[in-house]
Scaffold this active site. Structure first.
Site, PDB file in Angstrom:
ATOM      1  N   CYS A   1      72.268  44.260-119.136  1.00  0.00           N
ATOM      2  CA  CYS A   1      73.212  44.406-120.137  1.00  0.00           C
ATOM      3  C   CYS A   1      73.654  46.052-120.000  1.00  0.00           C
ATOM      4  O   CYS A   1      72.948  46.794-120.195  1.00  0.00           O
ATOM      5  CB  CYS A   1      72.713  44.169-121.559  1.00  0.00           C
ATOM      6  SG  CYS A   1      74.112  44.436-122.746  1.00  0.00           S
TER       7      CYS A   1
ATOM      8  N   CYS B   1      78.334  44.894-136.184  1.00  0.00           N
ATOM      9  CA  CYS B   1      77.691  45.214-134.920  1.00  0.00           C
ATOM     10  C   CYS B   1      77.024  46.706-135.177  1.00  0.00           C
ATOM     11  O   CYS B   1      78.192  47.741-135.453  1.00  0.00           O
ATOM     12  CB  CYS B   1      78.592  45.302-133.771  1.00  0.00           C
ATOM     13  SG  CYS B   1      78.084  45.791-132.384  1.00  0.00           S
TER      14      CYS B   1
ATOM     15  N   CYS C   1      83.746  46.743-135.571  1.00  0.00           N
ATOM     16  CA  CYS C   1      83.121  45.590-135.859  1.00  0.00           C
ATOM     17  C   CYS C   1      82.143  45.553-136.863  1.00  0.00           C
ATOM     18  O   CYS C   1      80.978  46.408-136.745  1.00  0.00           O
ATOM     19  CB  CYS C   1      82.939  44.697-134.694  1.00  0.00           C
ATOM     20  SG  CYS C   1      84.016  44.342-133.221  1.00  0.00           S
TER      21      CYS C   1
ATOM     22  N   CYS D   1      81.494  53.389-129.171  1.00  0.00           N
ATOM     23  CA  CYS D   1      82.449  52.210-129.426  1.00  0.00           C
ATOM     24  C   CYS D   1      83.457  52.596-130.594  1.00  0.00           C
ATOM     25  O   CYS D   1      83.056  53.514-131.540  1.00  0.00           O
ATOM     26  CB  CYS D   1      81.686  51.008-129.685  1.00  0.00           C
ATOM     27  SG  CYS D   1      82.855  49.617-129.489  1.00  0.00           S
TER      28      CYS D   1
ATOM     29  N   CYS E   1      71.438  41.835-129.431  1.00  0.00           N
ATOM     30  CA  CYS E   1      72.858  41.840-129.380  1.00  0.00           C
ATOM     31  C   CYS E   1      73.287  42.509-130.684  1.00  0.00           C
ATOM     32  O   CYS E   1      72.797  42.222-131.959  1.00  0.00           O
ATOM     33  CB  CYS E   1      73.347  40.449-129.372  1.00  0.00           C
ATOM     34  SG  CYS E   1      75.154  40.238-129.409  1.00  0.00           S
TER      35      CYS E   1
ATOM     36  N   GLU F   1      73.156  53.512-123.442  1.00  0.00           N
ATOM     37  CA  GLU F   1      71.732  52.719-123.222  1.00  0.00           C
ATOM     38  C   GLU F   1      72.258  51.465-122.254  1.00  0.00           C
ATOM     39  O   GLU F   1      73.306  51.303-122.353  1.00  0.00           O
ATOM     40  CB  GLU F   1      71.379  52.115-124.670  1.00  0.00           C
ATOM     41  CG  GLU F   1      70.960  53.278-125.605  1.00  0.00           C
ATOM     42  CD  GLU F   1      70.438  52.727-126.969  1.00  0.00           C
ATOM     43  OE1 GLU F   1      69.753  53.237-127.578  1.00  0.00           O
ATOM     44  OE2 GLU F   1      71.137  51.641-127.533  1.00  0.00           O
TER      45      GLU F   1
END
Length: 401
Positions: A136, A150, A147, A143, A374, A123
Site C-alpha cells: 500500500c 478516515c 473524509c 491528505c 484501512c 507511511e
C-alpha cells in the site's frame, strides 16, 4: 522542485491547491538518480559533461542496475568500468526513503514510517497473504479530502510526494523482502495499491511517472493488472488516469445517497455520485475480467441498511458497471465519531449485493494493532507546525538522532 505541473490540477471549493514548496537540493550537491526515467538519466549524464554517445550507453546501464537489480552503490555495477565509479559517486546518488520506524503486526502486516530529506513523514504498508503480497503506497504527505471516517483524512496536506519518493517505497519493500534482481515468478510483493496517504489523482503526474517505472518490463516489471489506483472521485482526472496509466481502478464510494456521501466524502459536493459513476462507466479497459472495485466502509446506522444495499445494486446496474464491492469493517481510531457495523448487519448487506450477482466480499482487517489498517495511516508529522518542520530540516539529520 515542484512546478506548476505538480500542483493540484482543478482549483475550486473542494479541490485544494497546495502552496508550491521548493525541495532543497542535497547538502552534498549530488543528484539523486532514483525516480528518473531512461531519458532523464541520459540528460543528467549529459548535463554533467558526459559525451552524448557515452551518456546514452551509461544511462541504459544505470537504469538496469537501479530498477532491475536494485543497486544503490555504483561499485556494484560490474559492467561499468571501475575508473568511472568515482566520477559517478562524486556527482550522483541512488537513494532510498529514510526509515524512521518499522513495525510488524501479529498478522504479519508490516508498516514503515518514512522521512524525506525535508523532514516530512509518510507511511507505507505491506500486507502478505498466502497467494499474494500487496504493498500500500502513499502519494502525498498528509491528505486534504477530510473524509470524516478516515484517520488519514484528518491530517493537513503538506505536499505531493515526488516520483522518487513514490517508487522509492516499492524499492524499499523489495530491499526488505530480498527480491532483487527483478523476476516475474516467486515474488512475495505481487501487487501494488495506491491507497496509502493522499489522493493519487491530486498528484497525477508524479504518480503516473512513478508507476511507469514500476510497470516497465525491463525494470521492476510489475504488470498494470497487478496495480490498483484508488480515488475518492476526482472525476476530471479519471479519464486521463485510464489513458495515461491504465491500471485497475478503485473508487472510495462509502455511501449511496448525496446526503450521506456529502458527509463522509466531502468531495461529493463537487463531483456527485451520478457524475462519478458515469466516469467509472467511461473508464477504459473495464470488463468482467477487469472490474472496478468500489470501497465501502461499514458504519453503524449510517450507510449499512438493507435499503442502502439495494440502492447500491440499483446504481451499479443503472451504469452497467462491471463491479466488485469491497465491504470494509470500520477501523476505529481515537476521536472517531463512528462505530463499525455489527457482523450481522455486514452479513445482511453483503448477502443482498451478492444476491444481485455482484461480488461483495468483506475485507478482513489487517494490521490493526500497529494502526496499519484501512483508514488508519496517520503519521506524527501532522502534529508539528510547518515552521517547526522547516527548522528541523535546516538543522540537519542530527536532530533526529
Amino acid at each position: 522542485m515542484q512546478t506548476a505541473a505538480n500542483l493540484m490540477p482543478i482549483p475550486g471549493h473542494i479541490d485544494p491547491v497546495p502552496v508550491p514548496r521548493t525541495l532543497a537540493p542535497r547538502s552534498d550537491g549530488r543528484i539523486d538518480l532514483l525516480g528518473l526515467s531512461l531519458d532523464d538519466l541520459r540528460m543528467a549524464l549529459e548535463t554533467s559533461q558526459l559525451e552524448p554517445r557515452q551518456a546514452k550507453l551509461r544511462a541504459k546501464q544505470l537504469w538496469h542496475w537501479i530498477y532491475n537489480r536494485g543497486a544503490t552503490e555504483f561499485s556494484a555495477m560490474t559492467d561499468i568500468s571501475k575508473t568511472m565509479h568515482p566520477w559517478l559517486e562524486q556527482r550522483f546518488v541512488i537513494s532510498r526513503p529514510n526509515v524512521v520506524e518499522a513495525q510488524v503486526s501479529t498478522d504479519g502486516t508490516r508498516k514503515w514510517l518514512l522521512r524525506s530529506d525535508d523532514a516530512q513523514d509518510y507511511e507505507m504498508v505491506f500486507i502478505p497473504d498466502a497467494d499474494r503480497g500487496t504493498l500500500c503506497v502513499s502519494s502525498q504527505v498528509g491528505c486534504t479530502l477530510n473524509c470524516t471516517f478516515c484517520h488519514t483524512g484528518t491530517m493537513r496536506l503538506v505536499r505531493n510526494l515526488t516520483p522518487a519518493e513514490i517508487v522509492g517505497q516499492v524499492m524499499l519493500a523489495r530491499d526488505s523482502l530480498g527480491e532483487w534482481p527483478s523476476q516475474p515468478e516467486g515474488r512475495m510483493l505481487t501487487n501494488i495499491v495506491m491507497m496509502g496517504m493522499g489522493e493519487p489523482l491530486y498528484n497525477f503526474e508524479n504518480v503516473r511517472d512513478a508507476l511507469k517505472l514500476v510497470m516497465d518490463g525491463a525494470g521492476l516489471a510489475l504488470s498494470r493488472r497487478r496495480i490498483t489506483l484508488s480515488t475518492s472521485g476526482v472525476v476530471p482526472m479519471m479519464a486521463r488516469a485510464g489513458a495515461e496509466i491504465g491500471v485497475n481502478l478503485a473508487v472510495s464510494l462509502h455511501a449511496v445517497t448525496k446526503e450521506v456521501r456529502d458527509e463522509l466524502v466531502p468531495l461529493n459536493r463537487k463531483y456527485g455520485i451520478e457524475e462519478l459513476l458515469q466516469a467509472c462507466a467511461d473508464y477504459p479497459g473495464t470488463n468482467n475480467a477487469r472490474r472496478i472495485t468500489f470501497e465501502y466502509v461499514m458504519l453503524k446506522d449510517k450507510n449499512d441498511s438493507d435499503a442502502d444495499a439495494r440502492e447500491l445494486v440499483r446504481l451499479l446496474r443503472k451504469y452497467e458497471l462491471p463491479a466488485k464491492v469491497n465491504l470494509i469493517p470500520f477501523n476505529p481510531w481515537p476521536g472517531a465519531e463512528y462505530e463499525c457495523s455489527t457482523p450481522e448487519r455486514i452479513k445482511s448487506f453483503s448477502s443482498i449485493v451478492f444476491g444481485a450477482g455482484i461480488s461483495a466480499p468483506v475485507r478482513t482487517p489487517r494490521g490493526r494493532d500497529i494502526d496499519a489498517a484501512c483508514g488508519q495511516l496517520k503519521t506524527a508529522a501532522e502534529k508539528k507546525s510547518r515552521a517547526q518542520l522547516d527548522r528541523e530540516a535546516a538543522a540537519g539529520p542530527n536532530v533526529f538522532a
